[in-house]
Design a protein around this motif. Structure first.
Motif, PDB file in Angstrom:
ATOM      1  N   SER A   1       0.850  -1.186   0.000  1.00  0.00           N
ATOM      2  CA  SER A   1       0.000   0.000   0.000  1.00  0.00           C
ATOM      3  C   SER A   1       0.886   1.236   0.000  1.00  0.00           C
ATOM      4  O   SER A   1       1.875   1.296   0.731  1.00  0.00           O
ATOM      5  N   ARG A   2       0.548   2.196  -0.835  1.00  0.00           N
ATOM      6  CA  ARG A   2       1.344   3.428  -0.931  1.00  0.00           C
ATOM      7  C   ARG A   2       1.062   4.312   0.275  1.00  0.00           C
ATOM      8  O   ARG A   2      -0.076   4.752   0.477  1.00  0.00           O
ATOM      9  N   THR A   3       2.088   4.571   1.047  1.00  0.00           N
ATOM     10  CA  THR A   3       1.890   5.373   2.265  1.00  0.00           C
ATOM     11  C   THR A   3       1.466   6.800   1.945  1.00  0.00           C
ATOM     12  O   THR A   3       0.881   7.480   2.792  1.00  0.00           O
ATOM     13  N   GLU A   4       1.730   7.255   0.720  1.00  0.00           N
ATOM     14  CA  GLU A   4       1.302   8.592   0.326  1.00  0.00           C
ATOM     15  C   GLU A   4      -0.224   8.721   0.359  1.00  0.00           C
ATOM     16  O   GLU A   4      -0.761   9.837   0.422  1.00  0.00           O
ATOM     17  N   LYS A   5      -0.934   7.584   0.322  1.00  0.00           N
ATOM     18  CA  LYS A   5      -2.395   7.607   0.311  1.00  0.00           C
ATOM     19  C   LYS A   5      -3.007   7.400   1.694  1.00  0.00           C
ATOM     20  O   LYS A   5      -4.231   7.458   1.844  1.00  0.00           O
ATOM     21  N   TYR A   6      -2.163   7.155   2.683  1.00  0.00           N
ATOM     22  CA  TYR A   6      -2.694   6.859   4.014  1.00  0.00           C
ATOM     23  C   TYR A   6      -3.510   8.017   4.584  1.00  0.00           C
ATOM     24  O   TYR A   6      -4.488   7.804   5.306  1.00  0.00           O
ATOM     25  N   LEU A   7      -3.112   9.231   4.282  1.00  0.00           N
ATOM     26  CA  LEU A   7      -3.782  10.406   4.850  1.00  0.00           C
ATOM     27  C   LEU A   7      -4.791  11.021   3.882  1.00  0.00           C
ATOM     28  O   LEU A   7      -5.308  12.116   4.124  1.00  0.00           O
ATOM     29  N   THR A   8      -5.100  10.319   2.787  1.00  0.00           N
ATOM     30  CA  THR A   8      -6.058  10.822   1.801  1.00  0.00           C
ATOM     31  C   THR A   8      -7.461  10.345   2.142  1.00  0.00           C
ATOM     32  O   THR A   8      -7.752   9.151   2.059  1.00  0.00           O
ATOM     33  N   PRO A   9      -8.359  11.252   2.553  1.00  0.00           N
ATOM     34  CA  PRO A   9      -9.729  10.843   2.887  1.00  0.00           C
ATOM     35  C   PRO A   9     -10.401  10.132   1.713  1.00  0.00           C
ATOM     36  O   PRO A   9     -10.198  10.494   0.549  1.00  0.00           O
TER      37      PRO A   9
ATOM     38  N   LEU B   1      17.820   1.914  -3.425  1.00  0.00           N
ATOM     39  CA  LEU B   1      16.712   1.141  -3.987  1.00  0.00           C
ATOM     40  C   LEU B   1      16.259   1.679  -5.330  1.00  0.00           C
ATOM     41  O   LEU B   1      15.722   0.922  -6.150  1.00  0.00           O
ATOM     42  N   ARG B   2      16.488   2.952  -5.605  1.00  0.00           N
ATOM     43  CA  ARG B   2      16.208   3.461  -6.956  1.00  0.00           C
ATOM     44  C   ARG B   2      17.119   2.783  -7.966  1.00  0.00           C
ATOM     45  O   ARG B   2      16.725   2.478  -9.092  1.00  0.00           O
ATOM     46  N   TYR B   3      18.352   2.556  -7.566  1.00  0.00           N
ATOM     47  CA  TYR B   3      19.319   1.882  -8.436  1.00  0.00           C
ATOM     48  C   TYR B   3      18.903   0.439  -8.685  1.00  0.00           C
ATOM     49  O   TYR B   3      18.954  -0.057  -9.812  1.00  0.00           O
ATOM     50  N   ILE B   4      18.449  -0.236  -7.625  1.00  0.00           N
ATOM     51  CA  ILE B   4      18.100  -1.650  -7.751  1.00  0.00           C
ATOM     52  C   ILE B   4      16.729  -1.827  -8.401  1.00  0.00           C
ATOM     53  O   ILE B   4      16.590  -2.535  -9.404  1.00  0.00           O
ATOM     54  N   HIS B   5      15.707  -1.190  -7.826  1.00  0.00           N
ATOM     55  CA  HIS B   5      14.336  -1.372  -8.299  1.00  0.00           C
ATOM     56  C   HIS B   5      14.070  -0.403  -9.445  1.00  0.00           C
ATOM     57  O   HIS B   5      13.382   0.608  -9.295  1.00  0.00           O
ATOM     58  N   ASN B   6      14.609  -0.729 -10.626  1.00  0.00           N
ATOM     59  CA  ASN B   6      14.657   0.218 -11.736  1.00  0.00           C
ATOM     60  C   ASN B   6      13.692  -0.090 -12.868  1.00  0.00           C
ATOM     61  O   ASN B   6      13.782   0.510 -13.943  1.00  0.00           O
ATOM     62  N   SER B   7      12.750  -1.014 -12.674  1.00  0.00           N
ATOM     63  CA  SER B   7      11.843  -1.366 -13.759  1.00  0.00           C
ATOM     64  C   SER B   7      10.470  -1.725 -13.209  1.00  0.00           C
ATOM     65  O   SER B   7      10.287  -1.903 -11.999  1.00  0.00           O
ATOM     66  N   GLY B   8       9.502  -1.829 -14.115  1.00  0.00           N
ATOM     67  CA  GLY B   8       8.150  -2.204 -13.725  1.00  0.00           C
ATOM     68  C   GLY B   8       7.278  -0.997 -13.417  1.00  0.00           C
ATOM     69  O   GLY B   8       7.758   0.135 -13.284  1.00  0.00           O
ATOM     70  N   ASP B   9       5.973  -1.253 -13.285  1.00  0.00           N
ATOM     71  CA  ASP B   9       5.025  -0.175 -13.035  1.00  0.00           C
ATOM     72  C   ASP B   9       5.280   0.522 -11.703  1.00  0.00           C
ATOM     73  O   ASP B   9       4.929   1.691 -11.533  1.00  0.00           O
ATOM     74  N   ASN B  10       5.851  -0.210 -10.743  1.00  0.00           N
ATOM     75  CA  ASN B  10       6.091   0.350  -9.411  1.00  0.00           C
ATOM     76  C   ASN B  10       7.579   0.554  -9.134  1.00  0.00           C
ATOM     77  O   ASN B  10       8.020   0.470  -7.989  1.00  0.00           O
ATOM     78  N   ARG B  11       8.343   0.812 -10.177  1.00  0.00           N
ATOM     79  CA  ARG B  11       9.779   1.001 -10.008  1.00  0.00           C
ATOM     80  C   ARG B  11      10.054   2.205  -9.100  1.00  0.00           C
ATOM     81  O   ARG B  11       9.219   3.099  -8.949  1.00  0.00           O
ATOM     82  N   HIS B  12      11.256   2.202  -8.540  1.00  0.00           N
ATOM     83  CA  HIS B  12      11.722   3.297  -7.680  1.00  0.00           C
ATOM     84  C   HIS B  12      10.885   3.437  -6.405  1.00  0.00           C
ATOM     85  O   HIS B  12      10.669   4.536  -5.899  1.00  0.00           O
ATOM     86  N   ARG B  13      10.439   2.277  -5.887  1.00  0.00           N
ATOM     87  CA  ARG B  13       9.757   2.261  -4.604  1.00  0.00           C
ATOM     88  C   ARG B  13      10.437   1.240  -3.697  1.00  0.00           C
ATOM     89  O   ARG B  13      11.195   0.371  -4.160  1.00  0.00           O
ATOM     90  N   MET B  14      10.153   1.348  -2.395  1.00  0.00           N
ATOM     91  CA  MET B  14      10.758   0.457  -1.419  1.00  0.00           C
ATOM     92  C   MET B  14       9.824   0.332  -0.221  1.00  0.00           C
ATOM     93  O   MET B  14       8.901   1.142  -0.044  1.00  0.00           O
ATOM     94  N   PRO B  15      10.034  -0.675   0.630  1.00  0.00           N
ATOM     95  CA  PRO B  15       9.230  -0.774   1.855  1.00  0.00           C
ATOM     96  C   PRO B  15       9.437   0.453   2.744  1.00  0.00           C
ATOM     97  O   PRO B  15      10.513   1.049   2.749  1.00  0.00           O
ATOM     98  N   MET B  16       8.397   0.825   3.493  1.00  0.00           N
ATOM     99  CA  MET B  16       8.468   1.961   4.406  1.00  0.00           C
ATOM    100  C   MET B  16       9.164   1.530   5.694  1.00  0.00           C
ATOM    101  O   MET B  16       8.543   0.987   6.606  1.00  0.00           O
TER     102      MET B  16
END
Length: 257
Positions: free
Chosen positions: A85-93, A170-185
């Motif tokens: 789950s994207r933490t950026e959405k946690y505070l979105t009503p 993690l940007r270097y490692i997770h460099n592909s896919g629809d959710n690239r450039h993300r990591m666990p919080m």
């Protein structure tokens, strides 16, 4: 995305790292595991929750089942979308994550796995862990979910793993896919239990979610692909050099060792 995790030490590790936890609340066993895949398996995993202002370690299934997944067919097809789950959405009503924001949990791991694309249909796997060897505590949310399975209770306790924008490593490692450039919080070391504080307001939640673990605090090691059949033992996280592939660490701000 963040679907592969490891907890290669016993539950005692959690209590060693968080000595204020009440061990008497622990009422289950959890065997060390070097790799668990969320997709398809939705494994039981230890998580920390706040139960009436008492921090407990419980065992929940990874992967909530939202109400819109109201048939077994929908669950099989779409449940994996809610492992993270994207933490950026946690505070979105109005979002499902905001609706259960009061049901926060902490997910302990000793490390997690991610892939780096190095060519068409060619990826290499990394195992990421804390440089000091201590457990990694991740932010998450829990929910009681409809199981839609006649062999299980009507409601099952589940959790989702929070993710955020990746740090430089993690940007270097997770460099592909629809959710690239993300990591666990990853929660800030020493302040992790604040995530379970029932009095934490939106400002405090946002402050905790804004923490970015320094890349220098982590170690990333190339390992064999964890998406292939393998024994659940220490060989899973042993360093592995990919034949004919030069892992160029100079592309990253931090060396991958």
């Amino acid at each position: 995305m963040c679907f592969d995790v490891s907890f290669s030490s016993g539950l005692e590790t959690i209590y060693d790292y968080l000595p204020d936890l009440d061990k008497s609340q622990l009422n289950f066993d959890f065997e060390p595991t070097y790799h668990k895949l969320g997709i398809g398996a939705y494994p039981l995993w230890p998580v920390l929750i706040n139960d009436m202002d008492t921090i407990k370690v419980v065992k929940y299934n990874w992967g909530p089942i939202p109400k819109m997944l109201n048939t077994i067919e929908k669950v099989k097809k779409q449940r994996q979308m809610f492992l993270n789950s994207r933490t950026e959405k946690y505070l979105t009503p109005g979002t499902m994550w905001n609706a259960i924001l009061h049901q926060r949990c902490i997910i302990p791991v000793t490390g997690f796995f991610e892939y780096r694309e190095i060519g068409p249909n060619k990826k290499i796997c990394y195992y990421i862990r804390r440089r000091d060897g201590k457990p990694i505590l991740l932010a998450g949310l829990w929910a009681l979910s409809n199981s839609w399975d006649v062999d299980k209770p009507e409601k099952i306790p589940t959790f989702t793993m929070g993710t955020r924008e990746a740090n430089s490593l993690l940007r270097y490692i997770h460099n592909s896919g629809d959710n690239r450039h993300r990591m666990p919080m990853i929660l800030k070391p020493g302040a992790e239990l604040n995530w379970l504080n029932s009095e934490l307001d939106n400002h405090g939640i946002n402050d905790m979610l804004s923490y970015e673990v320094p890349s220098s605090d982590l170690i990333a090691t190339t390992v064999r692909s964890v998406r292939k059949v393998h024994p659940d033992d220490e060989t899973v996280i042993e360093p592995f050099e990919y034949p004919g592939i030069n892992v160029d660490c100079e592309e990253s701000e931090y060396a991958l060792s």
